[in-house]
Design a protein around this motif. Sequence first.
Motif, PDB file in Angstrom:
ATOM      1  N   LEU A   1       0.843  -1.191   0.000  1.00 24.21           N
ATOM      2  CA  LEU A   1       0.000   0.000   0.000  1.00 24.21           C
ATOM      3  C   LEU A   1       0.878   1.241   0.000  1.00 24.21           C
ATOM      4  O   LEU A   1       1.874   1.312   0.726  1.00 24.21           O
ATOM      5  N   ASP A   2       0.505   2.207  -0.813  1.00 18.01           N
ATOM      6  CA  ASP A   2       1.203   3.487  -0.877  1.00 18.01           C
ATOM      7  C   ASP A   2       0.148   4.560  -1.126  1.00 18.01           C
ATOM      8  O   ASP A   2      -0.082   4.972  -2.259  1.00 18.01           O
ATOM      9  N   LEU A   3      -0.521   4.956  -0.053  1.00 18.70           N
ATOM     10  CA  LEU A   3      -1.616   5.925  -0.137  1.00 18.70           C
ATOM     11  C   LEU A   3      -1.248   7.179   0.647  1.00 18.70           C
ATOM     12  O   LEU A   3      -0.849   7.095   1.808  1.00 18.70           O
ATOM     13  N   SER A   4      -1.412   8.334   0.025  1.00 14.06           N
ATOM     14  CA  SER A   4      -1.143   9.601   0.706  1.00 14.06           C
ATOM     15  C   SER A   4      -2.225   9.868   1.746  1.00 14.06           C
ATOM     16  O   SER A   4      -3.281   9.224   1.754  1.00 14.06           O
ATOM     17  N   ALA A   5      -1.978  10.844   2.594  1.00 12.67           N
ATOM     18  CA  ALA A   5      -2.964  11.215   3.602  1.00 12.67           C
ATOM     19  C   ALA A   5      -4.267  11.665   2.945  1.00 12.67           C
ATOM     20  O   ALA A   5      -5.354  11.327   3.407  1.00 12.67           O
TER      21      ALA A   5
ATOM     22  N   VAL B   1      -4.841   1.406  10.200  1.00 14.92           N
ATOM     23  CA  VAL B   1      -3.403   1.496   9.925  1.00 14.92           C
ATOM     24  C   VAL B   1      -2.942   2.849   9.402  1.00 14.92           C
ATOM     25  O   VAL B   1      -1.757   3.048   9.177  1.00 14.92           O
ATOM     26  N   VAL B   2      -3.860   3.790   9.204  1.00 16.04           N
ATOM     27  CA  VAL B   2      -3.472   5.084   8.638  1.00 16.04           C
ATOM     28  C   VAL B   2      -2.682   5.906   9.658  1.00 16.04           C
ATOM     29  O   VAL B   2      -2.970   5.905  10.850  1.00 16.04           O
ATOM     30  N   GLY B   3      -1.669   6.573   9.159  1.00 15.36           N
ATOM     31  CA  GLY B   3      -0.859   7.474   9.977  1.00 15.36           C
ATOM     32  C   GLY B   3      -0.971   8.886   9.441  1.00 15.36           C
ATOM     33  O   GLY B   3      -1.713   9.153   8.484  1.00 15.36           O
TER      34      GLY B   3
ATOM     35  N   VAL C   1      -0.756   5.736   4.343  1.00 12.71           N
ATOM     36  CA  VAL C   1      -0.507   4.312   4.562  1.00 12.71           C
ATOM     37  C   VAL C   1       0.546   3.873   3.555  1.00 12.71           C
ATOM     38  O   VAL C   1       0.305   3.916   2.346  1.00 12.71           O
ATOM     39  N   ARG C   2       1.704   3.482   4.060  1.00  5.63           N
ATOM     40  CA  ARG C   2       2.789   3.040   3.185  1.00  5.63           C
ATOM     41  C   ARG C   2       3.464   1.816   3.778  1.00  5.63           C
ATOM     42  O   ARG C   2       3.765   1.791   4.959  1.00  5.63           O
ATOM     43  N   GLY C   3       3.668   0.809   2.938  1.00  4.69           N
ATOM     44  CA  GLY C   3       4.371  -0.385   3.374  1.00  4.69           C
ATOM     45  C   GLY C   3       3.664  -1.646   2.927  1.00  4.69           C
ATOM     46  O   GLY C   3       2.777  -1.623   2.076  1.00  4.69           O
TER      47      GLY C   3
ATOM     48  N   PRO D   1       0.389  -4.356   9.815  1.00 13.57           N
ATOM     49  CA  PRO D   1       1.630  -4.048   9.097  1.00 13.57           C
ATOM     50  C   PRO D   1       2.618  -5.210   9.160  1.00 13.57           C
ATOM     51  O   PRO D   1       2.733  -5.883  10.180  1.00 13.57           O
ATOM     52  N   VAL D   2       3.288  -5.447   8.044  1.00 14.85           N
ATOM     53  CA  VAL D   2       4.348  -6.441   7.978  1.00 14.85           C
ATOM     54  C   VAL D   2       5.681  -5.718   7.948  1.00 14.85           C
ATOM     55  O   VAL D   2       6.615  -6.070   8.630  1.00 14.85           O
ATOM     56  N   SER D   3       5.739  -4.622   7.150  1.00 15.17           N
ATOM     57  CA  SER D   3       6.933  -3.776   7.097  1.00 15.17           C
ATOM     58  C   SER D   3       6.526  -2.401   6.590  1.00 15.17           C
ATOM     59  O   SER D   3       5.451  -2.215   6.050  1.00 15.17           O
ATOM     60  N   SER D   4       7.404  -1.452   6.789  1.00 17.67           N
ATOM     61  CA  SER D   4       7.177  -0.107   6.283  1.00 17.67           C
ATOM     62  C   SER D   4       8.368   0.274   5.420  1.00 17.67           C
ATOM     63  O   SER D   4       9.427  -0.336   5.516  1.00 17.67           O
ATOM     64  N   PRO D   5       8.198   1.278   4.562  1.00 17.55           N
ATOM     65  CA  PRO D   5       9.293   1.637   3.664  1.00 17.55           C
ATOM     66  C   PRO D   5      10.492   2.139   4.456  1.00 17.55           C
ATOM     67  O   PRO D   5      10.349   2.746   5.507  1.00 17.55           O
TER      68      PRO D   5
END
Length: 76
Positions: A8-12, A46-48, A52-54, A71-75
Amino acid sequence: MPSIDVILDLSASECLAHYEGRYQGVRARSVDGRWVAFPAEALRRVVGRDGVRGVFRLTFTDQGRFSAIAPVSSPS
């Protein structure tokens, strides 16, 4: 329970659109190249601040319904 890891690579702002209900579902590519769909409301877990990225593990019931996201990992 069946699971699949997705990238997932979603902007805010993209997450906000999901949160506001402009989108009901999310479609993402798994780490092995398959496409998977799940409810947009799952992103709330999971949103920060930056979105949401990772890599995230989606878990489904035996009937194929979405159950959980983690989450499994983050960038790096």
